[in-house]
Every structure is written in structure tokens, then in C-alpha cells.
Design an enzyme around this catalytic site. Structure first.
Site, mmCIF file in Angstrom:
data_model
loop_
_atom_site.group_PDB
_atom_site.id
_atom_site.type_symbol
_atom_site.label_atom_id
_atom_site.label_comp_id
_atom_site.label_asym_id
_atom_site.label_seq_id
_atom_site.Cartn_x
_atom_site.Cartn_y
_atom_site.Cartn_z
ATOM 1 N N HIS A 63 -1.737 -18.290 40.037
ATOM 2 C CA HIS A 63 -3.193 -18.260 39.884
ATOM 3 C C HIS A 63 -3.602 -19.145 38.705
ATOM 4 O O HIS A 63 -4.745 -19.152 38.304
ATOM 5 C CB HIS A 63 -3.672 -16.818 39.677
ATOM 6 C CG HIS A 63 -3.532 -15.988 40.919
ATOM 7 N ND1 HIS A 63 -4.606 -15.589 41.675
ATOM 8 C CD2 HIS A 63 -2.439 -15.530 41.566
ATOM 9 C CE1 HIS A 63 -4.184 -14.886 42.723
ATOM 10 N NE2 HIS A 63 -2.864 -14.838 42.671
ATOM 11 N N ASN A 64 -2.621 -19.870 38.150
ATOM 12 C CA ASN A 64 -2.889 -20.736 37.003
ATOM 13 C C ASN A 64 -3.262 -22.136 37.524
ATOM 14 O O ASN A 64 -2.414 -22.840 38.070
ATOM 15 C CB ASN A 64 -1.608 -20.772 36.150
ATOM 16 C CG ASN A 64 -1.706 -21.713 34.970
ATOM 17 O OD1 ASN A 64 -2.469 -22.678 34.994
ATOM 18 N ND2 ASN A 64 -0.937 -21.431 33.945
ATOM 19 N N ASP B 212 4.241 -25.487 22.906
ATOM 20 C CA ASP B 212 4.529 -26.919 22.745
ATOM 21 C C ASP B 212 4.501 -27.406 21.292
ATOM 22 O O ASP B 212 5.387 -28.176 20.894
ATOM 23 C CB ASP B 212 3.553 -27.756 23.574
ATOM 24 C CG ASP B 212 3.948 -27.826 25.040
ATOM 25 O OD1 ASP B 212 5.108 -27.512 25.354
ATOM 26 O OD2 ASP B 212 3.101 -28.208 25.866
ATOM 27 N N PHE C 82 0.472 -27.148 25.916
ATOM 28 C CA PHE C 82 -0.014 -25.773 25.944
ATOM 29 C C PHE C 82 1.073 -24.853 25.394
ATOM 30 O O PHE C 82 2.177 -25.309 25.069
ATOM 31 C CB PHE C 82 -0.388 -25.365 27.379
ATOM 32 C CG PHE C 82 0.797 -25.355 28.318
ATOM 33 C CD1 PHE C 82 1.248 -26.518 28.915
ATOM 34 C CD2 PHE C 82 1.490 -24.170 28.570
ATOM 35 C CE1 PHE C 82 2.356 -26.502 29.766
ATOM 36 C CE2 PHE C 82 2.596 -24.143 29.427
ATOM 37 C CZ PHE C 82 3.027 -25.310 30.017
ATOM 38 N N ASP D 24 8.511 -19.347 37.115
ATOM 39 C CA ASP D 24 8.434 -18.477 35.954
ATOM 40 C C ASP D 24 9.131 -19.212 34.819
ATOM 41 O O ASP D 24 10.210 -19.785 35.018
ATOM 42 C CB ASP D 24 9.112 -17.123 36.220
ATOM 43 C CG ASP D 24 8.627 -16.080 35.226
ATOM 44 O OD1 ASP D 24 7.411 -15.859 35.158
ATOM 45 O OD2 ASP D 24 9.462 -15.506 34.501
HETATM 46 P P1 IMP Z 1 4.576 -17.622 33.105
HETATM 47 O O1 IMP Z 1 3.226 -18.108 33.520
HETATM 48 O O2 IMP Z 1 4.798 -16.162 33.288
HETATM 49 O O3 IMP Z 1 5.680 -18.446 33.678
HETATM 50 O O4 IMP Z 1 4.581 -17.784 31.516
HETATM 51 C C1 IMP Z 1 5.149 -18.876 30.940
HETATM 52 C C2 IMP Z 1 4.792 -18.903 29.454
HETATM 53 O O5 IMP Z 1 5.877 -19.565 28.803
HETATM 54 C C3 IMP Z 1 3.575 -19.751 29.208
HETATM 55 O O6 IMP Z 1 2.431 -18.965 29.067
HETATM 56 C C4 IMP Z 1 3.935 -20.456 27.903
HETATM 57 O O7 IMP Z 1 3.625 -19.633 26.850
HETATM 58 C C5 IMP Z 1 5.429 -20.558 27.923
HETATM 59 N N1 IMP Z 1 5.821 -21.883 28.415
HETATM 60 C C6 IMP Z 1 6.413 -22.163 29.590
HETATM 61 N N2 IMP Z 1 6.590 -23.491 29.726
HETATM 62 C C7 IMP Z 1 6.080 -24.046 28.602
HETATM 63 C C8 IMP Z 1 5.958 -25.390 28.158
HETATM 64 O O8 IMP Z 1 6.312 -26.373 28.829
HETATM 65 N N3 IMP Z 1 5.388 -25.553 26.950
HETATM 66 C C9 IMP Z 1 4.968 -24.532 26.194
HETATM 67 N N4 IMP Z 1 5.033 -23.269 26.552
HETATM 68 C C10 IMP Z 1 5.595 -23.020 27.758
#
Ligand code: IMP
Length: 201
Positions: A16-17, A160, A157, A76
Site C-alpha cells: 500500500h506504499n 538512508d 527515505f 519486506d
Molecule cells: P516494510 O515496509 O515493512 O518493508 O518496512 C521497511 C522499513 O525498513 C522502511 O520503513 C525503512 O525504515 C527501512 N528500509 C528498508 N529499505 C530501506 C532503504 O533502502 N533505505 C532506508 N530505509 C530502508
């Protein structure tokens, strides 16, 4: 057991992102797949109850495939800090709290760390492709690096601004989006998934 190949046609992105939908739709476009998001189909988001990245990606992909009757792709991802036993890991999004404030999340990481100690960390991205009959294929991409403090850069984001990938001198928040997307945990996971996708047109 041989791995199942995805046929051309509609594919649900079980996220949903909107940012992830755009990024994944760009990667999938050349493979003759018509991408539709779980949000557009009005599908519910399941609770992430798994204890690994792959378990969570699989439960999201399977829920979307079963509810839509179409193949579905879910991801994920998260940041794992060696000195914190892999935390925040699958809880990376949750460390930002209800306001999704990643400055708060980065300060939680810093506060938990011994700043004199080693700062090794890595990002993980799991991608799972599920079919309505319950078959699922999963891959995992990883990128290693070091934590930086204070956070640097406004690009990107999440975590990073506090992550420097091995071989680079600037954080993921300082390098351009193109440079980050060319090689990171998501790109590496996608490379592993590519053999399961229809051939590029
Ligand atoms: P998801 O949406 O449950 O997979 O949550 C992943 C979370 O991991 C995100 O909200 C970020 O905080 C962190 N994350 C994952 N990939 C990245 C990235 O490429 N850069 C920075 N943070 C990341």
C-alpha cells in the site's frame, strides 16, 4: 523441485506504499506484466506476524494472491545492526513510531549503540511471488555497510541518512536516487527474481 515461472499478464503488487508501487512497477514494466496495486483492488493489508523478512513477504504475497485470484509480489525490508543482534530488522518501520518519524528511529539506533564499538550493518530486502493456489517463490537481497552519525543527506527515505554502503564514502541519503537504485538490497533481490519473470520484451 523446479522453480515456477510467472506468465505474462496481471500481477498484483501487495503493497500500500505508493513509493514502492512506483519503484517495482518500473522494474516490472519491461517484463510484459500489467501491474495493479493491492490498494487499487481494495485488498486488506495482513498483519506482519512473521519472524523473518521472507516470512513477512510471503504472508503479504499469499494474502494478496488468494484474495485477488492473481499472482502477487510483496516485499519486506529493513536495517540490521550487527552490534544490536540484527535489530531493528523486521521491526525497522515500527521503530519510527506511529508518526513514522525516521529521525526518531535513527536516534533509537544511535542510543542503543556503543558509539566506540563496531558499526557494521546491512539492509535486507525479501521479495516473494505467490500464486492463488498457494505456491510461493522467495528471494533475498542484502547490502553491507557501516552506520554514520550524525545522519547526512536529504535523499532517500527511512534509515538512508545513517547508512554508508561498502565501497562508498557518502550515505544513501547523500547519493542520488539513480546511484542508490542501481545497486542496493532491493536491486539485488530483484536480480535474483528476474529468472522467474517473463522474458523482457
Ligand atoms: P516494510 O515496509 O515493512 O518493508 O518496512 C521497511 C522499513 O525498513 C522502511 O520503513 C525503512 O525504515 C527501512 N528500509 C528498508 N529499505 C530501506 C532503504 O533502502 N533505505 C532506508 N530505509 C530502508
Amino acid at each position: 523441485m523446479s522453480r515456477r515461472q510467472l506468465q505474462p499478464g496481471r500481477l498484483v503488487l501487495a503493497t500500500h506504499n505508493p513509493g514502492k508501487v512506483v519503484e517495482l512497477a518500473e522494474l516490472l514494466g519491461p517484463h510484459g506484466l500489467e501491474v495493479v496495486s493491492a490498494g487499487e483492488l481494495g485488498l486488506d493489508e495482513p498483519e506482519e506476524t512473521g519472524s523473518t523478512f521472507i516470512a513477512n513477504a510471503e504472508l503479504k504475497a499469499l494474502a494478496a494472491a488468494k484474495a485477488s485470484g492473481l499472482p502477487a509480489l510483496a516485499d519486506d525490508s529493513g536495517l540490521c545492526v550487527d552490534a544490536l543482534g540484527g535489530a531493528p530488522g523486521i521491526y525497522s518501520a515500527r521503530w519510527a513510531g506511529p508518526d513514522k518519524d525516521f529521525m526518531v528511529a535513527m536516534m533509537r539506533v544511535r542510543d542503543a549503540l556503543d558509539l566506540e564499538g563496531p558499526r557494521n550493518a546491512h539492509f535486507i530486502c525479501a521479495l516473494s511471488l505467490a500464486w492463488p493456489d498457494g505456491h510461493v517463490e522467495s528471494v533475498e537481497g542484502r547490502v553491507d555497510g557501516m552506520l554514520a552519525w550524525p545522519p547526512r543527506g536529504d535523499n532517500g527515505f527511512g534509515y538512508d541518512p545513517m547508512f554508508i554502503m561498502d565501497g562508498k564514502s557518502r550515505t544513501f541519503g547523500e547519493i542520488s536516487r539513480d546511484e542508490k537504485e542501481a545497486d542496493n538490497h532491493r536491486a539485488r533481490a530483484f536480480l535474483l527474481l528476474r529468472p522467474l519473470l517473463p522474458a523482457r520484451g
